[in-house]
Design an enzyme around this catalytic site. Structure first.
Site, PDB file in Angstrom:
ATOM      1  CD  GLU B 273      -3.312   0.254   2.036  1.00  0.00           C
ATOM      2  OE1 GLU B 273      -2.994   0.400   3.235  1.00  0.00           O
ATOM      3  OE2 GLU B 273      -4.434  -0.135   1.682  1.00  0.00           O
ATOM      4  CG  HIS B 294       8.123 -29.174   1.995  1.00  0.00           C
ATOM      5  ND1 HIS B 294       8.468 -30.464   1.677  1.00  0.00           N
ATOM      6  CD2 HIS B 294       8.965 -28.794   2.991  1.00  0.00           C
ATOM      7  CE1 HIS B 294       9.459 -30.859   2.466  1.00  0.00           C
ATOM      8  NE2 HIS B 294       9.788 -29.869   3.267  1.00  0.00           N
ATOM      9  CE  LYS B 405     -11.455   2.382   1.462  1.00  0.00           C
ATOM     10  NZ  LYS B 405     -10.760   3.266   2.424  1.00  0.00           N
TER      11      LYS B 405
END
Lengths: 437, 437
Positions: B273, B294, B405
């Site tokens: 960010e 792994h 938003k």
């Protein structure tokens, strides 16, 4: 499962794919599908994974697990021997009183100790999973767990389920103590084993519907065709591959469901270990919607144009009750439930990426049930195998991890020549230390 | 904290940095440090975060939290209002009977319901965190939690701690019900707020040593100098920046400690960010050692040469007891503890990356205690701010998340013009659907 690749088209996104590109790719998909189908039919190494919906024997899993009624399940495994079990334990519906599944998939002594302190060992089933039986982390953890059970006066032979191959120390142990045992299937790399007992045993211990999971996967398997326009998994793989070659060298897997958070980790292994070789391979990013809109979205939308974003959601879910007592500052929440908010954020985030010209794919399940999860997992395995074909890499091997394993054995005192050489290379490390003290 | 950048040198790694590059960069670090120091001294927006070790008031945190003795802590926040608390709750030592910290940082209705069913609401402290008090997810979740407490006959006003700014619905609520309240500091973006009450309140409720955390951060703050060769955080930031410009456009944060798993998520937000803007920004990858050897190591070692790997470990830890009853197949484990195995894997993985010519940085804490964690978090914040200076980006804003938003509000029925326009753009989505049914 539905895959919507509309937001990867060049008209919307940069990098993007044109319709002409997709049509050209479809010829290669047809050829790749023939290769995949043959490999699957002949149970070739790796390709055999795509035959699991038929080959897996859920009755054997039921038989090995039905005798238990645990308060908790502890999976002792690592990588592909743990991520599938964790994925299914979180994603598949189960009764309210289903036992939680914990994975001991690291060798952090503080973590292991805390986990063993917290578990009710006399009511826990331990499922130890390793094909070879010699995986260092898994064997070490299992020996520590067994010792803790003994110390707690618990008969570990009554509470241990072994998932392993035909030989090795775990197979010998199971034979000696007559433990319930499940077999790791031949020709199936760990990261492709989620539909085998490696993944399904823990889900069965939770009372999840393994048959429905396999039925969903079977339906996806039956739907594999020679065209990306007919096969959701191939559509996803083809577009991911085309975007990777056009600069989208990262792929953010963003499920909008907490129950699919381990799924994103499972996908990250599938993608990274299968395709990350020869200087190639799209880098998987693990994220979670809506949470990571407040963490990663700024980068996805305004950073380098090197990312594909994969948005996953169930088309239907129980949205919950309306949020109560909404204050006037946020009146738009009036009458909305948490599910409504999550759905609005999903669609808004997808559109916000498109508005910034960033490619995204929408992967939609009917709902979060066992059948849909089976379709999803199989579809993405097929996508991964397709990308391997299109990129001409060895999808089913992981040669780059061997050197480190050899070196670790050398550091612990193994006296083979390769181990000694690797350990010496570790000691020769270049140093340039900046110390804060 | 020590940072070893030896394995990023061009002699070892491609991409890599030469000593001459580092010397040249050091001039820019000196100038950037002057800018950072001035911003910190004058409490400019964002830079003020680097003054938190001095400005934070641990006594206020103690005063607000001392009255509680909870069985569980529920942090209701999202992004920077949750990740700091989760990071400290996991990383800082606490008494054996310390309450677990749960974060409700998503708006998944099934998850919220399950969490509320599982929590002992009459013994849980809810810490709701939002600077504005209007963050949609946080407010919605809090209202749902409060309703659940009421339904359970719990007096929520006795069990709620509010962390917010000077105005907004949460501040009004706190005033009306005389709730204990902590203040989000001015000029500190959420992702830089871990050392403020936003991060420390939950840790204090666990009985962790917040003073030692801040003392560690203060020591790192005092150690900031105009040279990367003297300042671990700057050494890390400078090398990350130089490698990013040379093609290492991803940065895998790999702590070798389960207690630092949330730290990797905190770092991912900090990095993504802050730096992901203007088409720039290194992509953070979240991983965990030894587990992800792994899963991700194949890609890191053999995929594209576009990754820096950051390996973090405590120099000292309690290694645990030797693994008991080691079978002869893995005799090299004889006498080794889980900690020995983890340490061998850390060193082997580091060397295996170097052997493949892949750059890595080693970040070493003295041990996993509050003081060292304070050094680590402050050091990486300083690194991030430095990279922002070197890359000339606006480190402390996140403009790209606003559109989504606005669109989400529009989809939920907010009737402003911007909301209506954005919602219309959502509806105009390009579709190309491949359906498996």
């Amino acid at each position: 499962m539905r895959v919507d690749i509309g937001n990867t088209l060049a008209a919307t996104a940069t990098p993007g794919v044109s319709r002409a590109t997709l049509d050209r790719l479809d010829d290669r998909v047809a050829a790749a599908h023939e290769r995949i189908r043959r490999g699957r039919d002949e149970r070739e190494h790796g390709y055999a994974a795509l035959a699991l919906p038929d080959d897996a024997d859920p009755a054997a899993v039921r038989a090995a697990t039905d005798g238990f009624d645990p308060a908790a399940v502890l999976v002792v495994g690592i990588g592909g021997s743990a991520l599938g079990a964790s994925t299914l334990a979180a994603a598949l519906p189960a009764p309210d009183d289903a036992p939680p599944v914990h994975a001991l998939d690291n060798v952090d002594p503080a973590h292991a100790e805390r986990l063993l302190d917290d578990l009710p060992l006399d009511e826990t089933v331990v499922n130890v999973v390793s094909r070879s039986g010699t995986t260092a982390e898994t064997l070490a953890n299992f020996l520590v767990v067994r010792d803790a059970m003994r110390s707690a006066g618990v008969d570990w032979t009554e509470r241990t389920l072994v998932t392993t191959g035909d030989a090795g120390p775990l197979r010998r142990l199971a034979d000696r103590h007559d433990l319930p045992t499940l077999r790791v299937p031949d020709g199936v790399p760990g990261r492709f084993s989620v539909l085998s007992p490696v993944g399904t045993a823990a889900a069965a211990l939770r009372g999840a519907d393994v048959e429905a999971l396999l039925a969903g996967a079977r339906s996806a398997a039956a739907g594999l065709s020679g065209s990306l326009f007919e096969t959701p998994g191939y559509a996803y793989g083809a577009v991911a591959h085309a975007l990777d070659r056009r600069g989208a060298t990262s792929n953010a897997m963003v499920p909008y469901a907490e129950a699919l958070e381990p799924f994103a980790e499972w996908f990250a292994q599938l993608w990274a270990e299968s395709l990350g070789k020869d200087g190639l391979g799209q880098t998987p990013l693990r994220a979670l919607g809506a949470t990571d809109q407040h963490s990663q979205l700024q980068l996805y939308r305004a950073g380098r144009r090197d990312k594909l974003v994969t948005l996953v959601r169930p088309a239907e879910r129980d949205a919950g009750l309306p949020v109560p007592d909404v204050p006037e500052d946020v009146r738009y929440l009036d009458g909305a439930s948490l599910g409504d908010l999550l759905d609005a954020e999903f669609r808004a985030t997808e559109a916000s990426l498109a508005a910034a010209g960033r490619p995204s794919v929408r992967v939609e399940l009917d709902r979060l049930d066992a059948r849909s999860v089976g379709e999803l997992l199989y579809g993405l395995e097929a996508a991964c195998v397709l990308v391997g074909e299109l990129a001409d890499v060895e999808t089913f091997t992981q040669p780059a991890v061997e050197w480190g394993k050899t070196a670790a054995r050398g550091l612990l005192g193994a006296d083979g020549e390769a181990e000694r050489e690797a350990a010496a290379a570790v000691a020769a490390k270049e140093r340039l230390v900046v110390d804060g003290d």
